[in-house]
Design a protein around this motif. Structure first.
Motif, PDB file in Angstrom:
ATOM      1  N   UNK A 177      -9.539 -14.748   9.554  1.00 43.42           N
ATOM      2  CA  UNK A 177     -10.186 -13.538  10.138  1.00 43.42           C
ATOM      3  C   UNK A 177     -11.819 -14.100  10.419  1.00 43.42           C
ATOM      4  N   UNK A 178     -12.269 -13.635  11.635  1.00 39.44           N
ATOM      5  CA  UNK A 178     -13.494 -14.359  11.962  1.00 39.44           C
ATOM      6  C   UNK A 178     -14.531 -13.052  12.131  1.00 39.44           C
ATOM      7  N   UNK A 179     -14.056 -12.022  12.270  1.00 37.21           N
ATOM      8  CA  UNK A 179     -14.813 -10.873  12.365  1.00 37.21           C
ATOM      9  C   UNK A 179     -13.951  -9.357  12.221  1.00 37.21           C
ATOM     10  N   UNK A 180     -14.692  -8.386  12.118  1.00 34.19           N
ATOM     11  CA  UNK A 180     -13.925  -6.975  12.136  1.00 34.19           C
ATOM     12  C   UNK A 180     -14.832  -5.954  12.954  1.00 34.19           C
ATOM     13  N   UNK A 181     -14.295  -5.091  13.555  1.00 32.52           N
ATOM     14  CA  UNK A 181     -15.193  -3.976  14.335  1.00 32.52           C
ATOM     15  C   UNK A 181     -14.202  -2.863  14.499  1.00 32.52           C
TER      16      UNK A 181
ATOM     17  N   UNK B 162     -18.659  11.276   6.968  1.00 34.64           N
ATOM     18  CA  UNK B 162     -18.581   9.844   6.901  1.00 34.64           C
ATOM     19  C   UNK B 162     -18.268   9.292   5.432  1.00 34.64           C
ATOM     20  N   UNK B 163     -17.418   8.333   5.544  1.00 40.56           N
ATOM     21  CA  UNK B 163     -16.775   7.780   4.309  1.00 40.56           C
ATOM     22  C   UNK B 163     -17.935   6.984   3.355  1.00 40.56           C
ATOM     23  N   UNK B 164     -17.786   7.046   2.251  1.00 42.30           N
ATOM     24  CA  UNK B 164     -18.612   6.512   1.085  1.00 42.30           C
ATOM     25  C   UNK B 164     -19.246   5.247   1.553  1.00 42.30           C
ATOM     26  N   UNK B 165     -20.326   4.771   1.800  1.00 45.47           N
ATOM     27  CA  UNK B 165     -20.665   3.385   2.398  1.00 45.47           C
ATOM     28  C   UNK B 165     -20.210   2.093   1.611  1.00 45.47           C
ATOM     29  N   UNK B 166     -19.874   2.616  -0.067  1.00 45.96           N
ATOM     30  CA  UNK B 166     -19.458   1.486  -0.799  1.00 45.96           C
ATOM     31  C   UNK B 166     -17.906   1.121  -0.432  1.00 45.96           C
ATOM     32  N   UNK B 167     -17.308   2.194  -0.294  1.00 47.12           N
ATOM     33  CA  UNK B 167     -15.930   1.981   0.065  1.00 47.12           C
ATOM     34  C   UNK B 167     -15.695   1.250   1.642  1.00 47.12           C
ATOM     35  N   UNK B 168     -16.483   1.628   2.697  1.00 48.23           N
ATOM     36  CA  UNK B 168     -16.508   1.133   3.797  1.00 48.23           C
ATOM     37  C   UNK B 168     -16.757  -0.394   3.700  1.00 48.23           C
ATOM     38  N   UNK B 169     -17.941  -0.639   2.792  1.00 47.92           N
ATOM     39  CA  UNK B 169     -18.407  -2.026   2.766  1.00 47.92           C
ATOM     40  C   UNK B 169     -17.337  -3.025   2.167  1.00 47.92           C
ATOM     41  N   UNK B 170     -16.597  -2.341   1.010  1.00 49.94           N
ATOM     42  CA  UNK B 170     -15.601  -3.256   0.237  1.00 49.94           C
ATOM     43  C   UNK B 170     -14.332  -3.410   1.270  1.00 49.94           C
ATOM     44  N   UNK B 171     -14.131  -2.522   2.013  1.00 51.38           N
ATOM     45  CA  UNK B 171     -12.727  -2.693   3.029  1.00 51.38           C
ATOM     46  C   UNK B 171     -13.198  -3.748   3.931  1.00 51.38           C
ATOM     47  N   UNK B 172     -14.436  -3.857   4.679  1.00 48.10           N
ATOM     48  CA  UNK B 172     -14.963  -4.594   5.467  1.00 48.10           C
ATOM     49  C   UNK B 172     -14.859  -6.119   4.900  1.00 48.10           C
ATOM     50  N   UNK B 173     -15.368  -6.125   3.595  1.00 52.22           N
ATOM     51  CA  UNK B 173     -15.396  -7.435   3.024  1.00 52.22           C
ATOM     52  C   UNK B 173     -14.246  -8.137   2.770  1.00 52.22           C
ATOM     53  N   UNK B 174     -13.214  -7.062   2.324  1.00 50.37           N
ATOM     54  CA  UNK B 174     -12.009  -7.506   1.952  1.00 50.37           C
ATOM     55  C   UNK B 174     -11.222  -8.125   3.221  1.00 50.37           C
ATOM     56  N   UNK B 175     -11.292  -7.463   4.219  1.00 53.06           N
ATOM     57  CA  UNK B 175     -10.828  -7.950   5.699  1.00 53.06           C
ATOM     58  C   UNK B 175     -11.262  -9.449   5.828  1.00 53.06           C
ATOM     59  N   UNK B 176     -12.594  -9.455   5.922  1.00 47.43           N
ATOM     60  CA  UNK B 176     -13.358 -10.654   5.953  1.00 47.43           C
ATOM     61  C   UNK B 176     -13.270 -11.773   5.031  1.00 47.43           C
ATOM     62  N   UNK B 177     -12.434 -11.467   4.055  1.00 44.39           N
ATOM     63  CA  UNK B 177     -12.220 -12.525   3.115  1.00 44.39           C
ATOM     64  C   UNK B 177     -10.816 -13.088   3.370  1.00 44.39           C
ATOM     65  N   UNK B 178      -9.994 -12.459   4.394  1.00 42.98           N
ATOM     66  CA  UNK B 178      -8.576 -12.914   4.531  1.00 42.98           C
ATOM     67  C   UNK B 178      -8.518 -14.198   5.391  1.00 42.98           C
ATOM     68  N   UNK B 179      -7.889 -15.090   5.201  1.00 42.95           N
ATOM     69  CA  UNK B 179      -7.751 -16.387   6.041  1.00 42.95           C
ATOM     70  C   UNK B 179      -7.345 -16.163   7.570  1.00 42.95           C
TER      71      UNK B 179
END
Length: 291
Positions: free
Chosen positions: A234-238, A215-232
């Motif tokens: 984008x309303x969600x990610x799964x 399982x990937x490092x939770x911090x890396x997973x969360x940083x990727x998710x937040x980066x995606x959600x910060x893109x113009x």
């Protein structure tokens, strides 16, 4: 060998500098211990000096690992060579486990068959120098491992600590027997071996999990998710999946939620923008699908 790609890679440059420091310190320790052992006739101290020479060989192997791990991807290795660091950490963990088992067996034998040791200022100086040198290397490796996120350096730091503990137990046993005439070297060795075995097990478990795909490092997973959600747009990610191909060499796949009124080309452009942002901000290659 072409070393151009290393010049543009600060991580590899830092790793090579740390390895060079390790080579220099181990060379000094090896020279001092071999000379002290040869002058006084203590074969165990000479053996410890030759152990420092083998440590130099291990460091050269680590330098080769960083060299090949930094090479760009090719046809046979499309995801790069970063996992070589995990393999190197696994090898070092195996060596640490071997040292721990050997020390345990030898210490148990000393408890049942205690032997006298001889006090010598030259031996005390060489052992003290070895302790200081290994303490410095353990700190240097740990510091570099944290700075460049390297399990290999963490493993080498643990190996230096195991050497330090072994040398410390020999020094303590020599002093206690010389001044108080108690044989404690066997008991000290058993205690130190248990610490070394636990350290080797911990490193081995983490390195093997990384190779298998944990399982990937939770911090890396969360940083990727937040980066995606910060893109113009984008309303969600799964369905975000992160693949670890070595330190600072991650790949990701994800589904992003976009406005349903967008055309196919508009959705494609937004997905490509997310891919670009992840590459530029987090240095992560990604495959993004808009839904």
């Amino acid at each position: 060998m072409e070393l151009g790609f290393l010049k543009d890679n600060p991580r590899s440059s830092k790793a090579m500098l740390t390895c060079a420091i390790g080579l220099a310190v181990n060379f000094i320790l090896a020279s001092a211990k071999i000379f002290a052992g040869w002058s006084s006739g203590f074969l165990s101290v000479m053996g410890d000096g030759f152990n420092n020479l083998t440590d130099m060989g291990s460091i050269i192997l680590l330098m080769m690992t960083f060299y090949y791990a930094a090479k760009p991807s090719d046809k046979e290795h499309p995801f790069g060579h970063g996992r070589l660091e995990y393999i190197n950490a696994t090898v070092m963990a195996a060596i640490i486990l071997y040292v721990g088992i050997t020390l345990f067996i030898e210490s148990a034998h000393k408890i049942s068959n205690p032997t006298d040791t001889e006090y010598s200022p030259l031996i005390i100086i060489s052992l003290t120098l070895g302790i200081i040198g290994k303490l410095f290397l353990a700190w240097q490796y740990k510091k570099s491992g944290k700075e460049i996120n390297s399990e290999s350096f963490n493993a080498y730091s643990a190996d230096s600590l195991s050497d330090l503990l072994s040398t410390s137990s020999v020094l303590a046993a020599t002093l206690v027997e010389s001044f108080f005439h108690y044989h404690i070297d066997g008991y000290m060795g058993v205690l130190m071996s248990l610490v070394i075995l636990w350290t080797g097990y911990t490193i081995m478990k983490k390195a093997v999990n990384s190779i298998m795909g944990s399982t990937p490092d939770p911090e890396i997973h969360e940083s990727i998710k937040n980066c995606i959600l910060g893109c113009k747009g984008v309303y969600g990610v799964h369905d975000l999946i992160v693949h670890d191909y070595g330190p600072e060499n991650h790949f990701a796949t994800a589904h992003v939620e976009l406005d349903s009124s967008l055309t196919f080309m508009q959705s494609h452009e937004l997905s490509e923008n997310v891919t670009t942002v992840l590459r530029e901000k987090l240095n992560i290659q990604a495959v993004i699908q808009g839904v």
